[in-house]
Design a protein around this motif. Structure first.
Motif, mmCIF file in Angstrom:
data_model
loop_
_atom_site.group_PDB
_atom_site.id
_atom_site.type_symbol
_atom_site.label_atom_id
_atom_site.label_comp_id
_atom_site.label_asym_id
_atom_site.label_seq_id
_atom_site.Cartn_x
_atom_site.Cartn_y
_atom_site.Cartn_z
ATOM 1 N N ASP A 139 0.752 -1.171 0.067
ATOM 2 C CA ASP A 139 -0.024 0.130 0.074
ATOM 3 C C ASP A 139 0.889 1.223 -0.195
ATOM 4 O OD1 ASP A 139 -2.311 -1.289 0.101
ATOM 5 O OD2 ASP A 139 -2.007 -1.739 2.253
ATOM 6 N N GLY A 140 2.204 1.042 0.261
ATOM 7 C CA GLY A 140 2.961 2.255 0.424
ATOM 8 C C GLY A 140 4.554 2.208 0.693
ATOM 9 N N VAL A 141 4.977 3.263 0.872
ATOM 10 C CA VAL A 141 6.341 3.124 1.318
ATOM 11 C C VAL A 141 6.908 4.135 2.445
ATOM 12 C CG1 VAL A 141 8.865 3.699 0.400
ATOM 13 C CG2 VAL A 141 6.810 3.544 -1.272
ATOM 14 N N HIS A 142 7.221 3.213 3.413
ATOM 15 C CA HIS A 142 8.077 3.900 4.627
ATOM 16 C C HIS A 142 9.415 4.239 4.450
ATOM 17 C CE1 HIS A 142 8.258 4.528 8.904
ATOM 18 N NE2 HIS A 142 9.501 4.448 8.919
ATOM 19 N N VAL A 143 9.634 5.822 4.631
ATOM 20 C CA VAL A 143 10.658 6.345 4.166
ATOM 21 C C VAL A 143 11.827 6.936 5.175
ATOM 22 C CG1 VAL A 143 11.884 8.049 2.786
ATOM 23 C CG2 VAL A 143 9.835 6.913 1.924
ATOM 24 N N ARG A 144 12.957 6.568 5.577
ATOM 25 C CA ARG A 144 13.763 7.576 6.301
ATOM 26 C C ARG A 144 14.546 8.351 5.700
ATOM 27 N NH1 ARG A 144 17.485 4.060 10.264
ATOM 28 N NH2 ARG A 144 15.376 3.481 11.230
ATOM 29 N N LEU A 145 14.647 9.647 6.077
ATOM 30 C CA LEU A 145 15.074 10.532 5.280
ATOM 31 C C LEU A 145 16.668 10.919 5.952
ATOM 32 C CD1 LEU A 145 12.440 13.261 4.564
ATOM 33 C CD2 LEU A 145 13.244 11.508 3.225
ATOM 34 N N ASP A 147 17.777 13.560 7.388
ATOM 35 C CA ASP A 147 17.527 14.248 8.534
ATOM 36 C C ASP A 147 17.261 13.533 9.669
ATOM 37 O OD1 ASP A 147 15.129 13.808 8.254
ATOM 38 O OD2 ASP A 147 14.521 15.967 7.656
ATOM 39 N N GLY A 148 16.888 12.296 9.736
ATOM 40 C CA GLY A 148 16.593 11.233 10.649
ATOM 41 C C GLY A 148 15.014 11.127 10.648
ATOM 42 N N SER A 149 14.269 11.975 10.180
ATOM 43 C CA SER A 149 12.891 11.719 10.103
ATOM 44 C C SER A 149 12.201 10.677 9.377
ATOM 45 C CB SER A 149 12.174 12.862 9.720
ATOM 46 O OG SER A 149 12.437 13.470 8.268
ATOM 47 N N GLU A 150 11.190 9.886 9.783
ATOM 48 C CA GLU A 150 10.639 8.956 9.034
ATOM 49 C C GLU A 150 9.251 9.191 8.710
ATOM 50 O OE1 GLU A 150 11.000 4.996 10.975
ATOM 51 O OE2 GLU A 150 12.994 5.658 11.498
ATOM 52 N N HIS A 151 8.656 8.839 7.598
ATOM 53 C CA HIS A 151 7.371 9.122 7.079
ATOM 54 C C HIS A 151 6.897 7.903 6.111
ATOM 55 C CE1 HIS A 151 8.683 13.629 7.804
ATOM 56 N NE2 HIS A 151 9.822 12.863 7.318
ATOM 57 N N ARG A 152 5.404 8.164 6.142
ATOM 58 C CA ARG A 152 4.882 7.076 5.257
ATOM 59 C C ARG A 152 4.395 7.663 3.797
ATOM 60 N NH1 ARG A 152 3.709 2.052 4.832
ATOM 61 N NH2 ARG A 152 1.735 1.167 3.592
#
Length: 376
Positions: A139-145, A147-152
């Motif tokens: 259903d999607g992608v979990h991303v770690r940037l 800068d240390g932040s994590e987003h879906r």
């Protein structure tokens, strides 16, 4: 209320900026990350935009700024090295009859126009930031940037250029390959009377050309066989370029006298890349130079990237289902157009590299540009 879909765009060049603007216009939530702290706002000398690129820039809502900032013209001249004009050919209006055939402009100005449009769209922008980890599910992608932040996100659009780290991260192993040619470029004052691109084939370089970029500016370029960069110290760039251009006549003596600052001269190898089969893996999809790159012999690099963004945005916003079938349809639609342009661009360069004098250069260019008049 249904939450808007979320998209991460990796890379803030022509393709990344364009797809961000279009998806935001449709109401999607878009984050854009760009590795360069300055968003590449000052990089480059000039750019030649054919009509099919102008057509997309109009769709982005920035055509008026582009028109005001650049220099439009409708023909190209072929000259001998001494500057004698052999032939002047009217350019096809590949963006339609209501747009110029060609606009030359300073590349940093085009980037600034697109940056302003991205900012105005309301997209979230993180500069000096890359996508380090992509963890996908259906259903999607979990991303770690970085800068240390994590987003879906529902989708990641990889617009991070020729050396795309995202392309490699999703298992696409294609890499750019040098074509054997290299180009020297510089921005300079425009001599009075220079109102179109002229190309000289032969002389000490394979190609010597220039393009007006404004009322008082142009960018000039010479193409030769590529050389080991280690043997060309940056401090010598002006001397190297001037050593080639001083052998050309016509407007070239006026241009050559301004080739003095090595920091203003850009040296780049020609590369080719074409990812075949598909431009996606799961919910990560490639656009622009991350998927394809061609030598600038037809001035189609930025145009093809802008077209990718336009087509992908149309397909994403026109569908309730984002699945493999949609992304494969995007690939099929684009590859039919991109493949012949890459092939033609490479062939034109190879003819020059090999010194082929009886090649059907006008015919190949004409057939390719006629195809580009059709909607992408």
């Amino acid at each position: 209320m249904t939450q808007p879909r979320t998209v991460l765009v990796v890379g803030g060049g022509a393709a990344g900026n364009a797809v961000t603007i279009l998806l935001r216009r449709a109401g999607l939530t878009v984050d854009l990350v760009e590795a360069k702290d300055d968003w590449n706002a000052t990089a480059g000398s000039g750019i030649t935009l054919q009509g099919n690129a102008l057509r997309v820039l109009r769709e982005l809502g920035v055509w008026e700024q582009v028109e005001a900032s650049g220099f439009g013209f409708g023909s190209v001249g072929i000259t001998t090295p001494d500057g004698t004009v052999l032939h002047v050919q009217d350019d096809l209006r590949t963006g339609g009859d209501d747009l110029p055939a060609t606009v030359g402009m300073q590349r940093p100005r085009l980037q600034q126009i697109l940056i302003e449009a991205v900012r105005a769209s309301g997209a979230s922008v993180r500069l000096g930031t890359t996508a380090e980890i992509l963890d996908q599910d259906s259903d999607g992608v979990h991303v770690r940037l970085s800068d240390g932040s994590e987003h879906r996100y529902d989708l990641v659009v990889a617009a991070d250029g020729l050396g795309s780290a995202t392309r490699a991260a999703i298992g696409i192993t294609d890499k750019p390959e040098p074509t054997g040619m290299a180009i020297w470029r510089i921005a300079a004052p425009r001599p009075a009377g220079l109102t179109r691109t002229d190309l000289a084939y032969g002389g000490p370089a394979h190609i010597a050309g220039y393009c007006p970029t404004g009322e008082t500016t142009l960018y000039a370029y010479v193409v030769e066989a590529n050389r080991d960069r280690a043997g060309i110290p940056p401090a010598s760039y002006a001397d190297e370029m001037r050593g080639l251009t001083r052998h050309y006549g016509g407007f070239w003596p006026d241009i050559t006298e301004h080739i003095t600052d090595p920091a203003k001269v850009n040296y780049t190898w020609f590369d080719r890349l074409l990812v075949e089969g598909s431009w996606h893996r799961g919910r990560v999809v490639l656009v622009g130079d991350a998927a394809h790159c061609c030598p600038p012999t037809l001035a189609q690099g930025a145009a093809l990237s802008l077209e990718d963004a336009w087509v992908l945005a149309q397909m994403l916003t026109g569908s309730d289902v984002w699945d493999d079938a949609l992304f494969q349809a995007y690939y099929e639609r684009r590859i039919a157009r991109v493949r012949p342009v890459v092939a033609a661009s490479v062939q034109i360069g190879q003819w020059q590299l090999d010194g082929v004098r009886d090649a059907d250069l006008p015919g190949l260019m004409g057939r390719t540009m006629t195809m580009l008049r059709e909607l992408p």
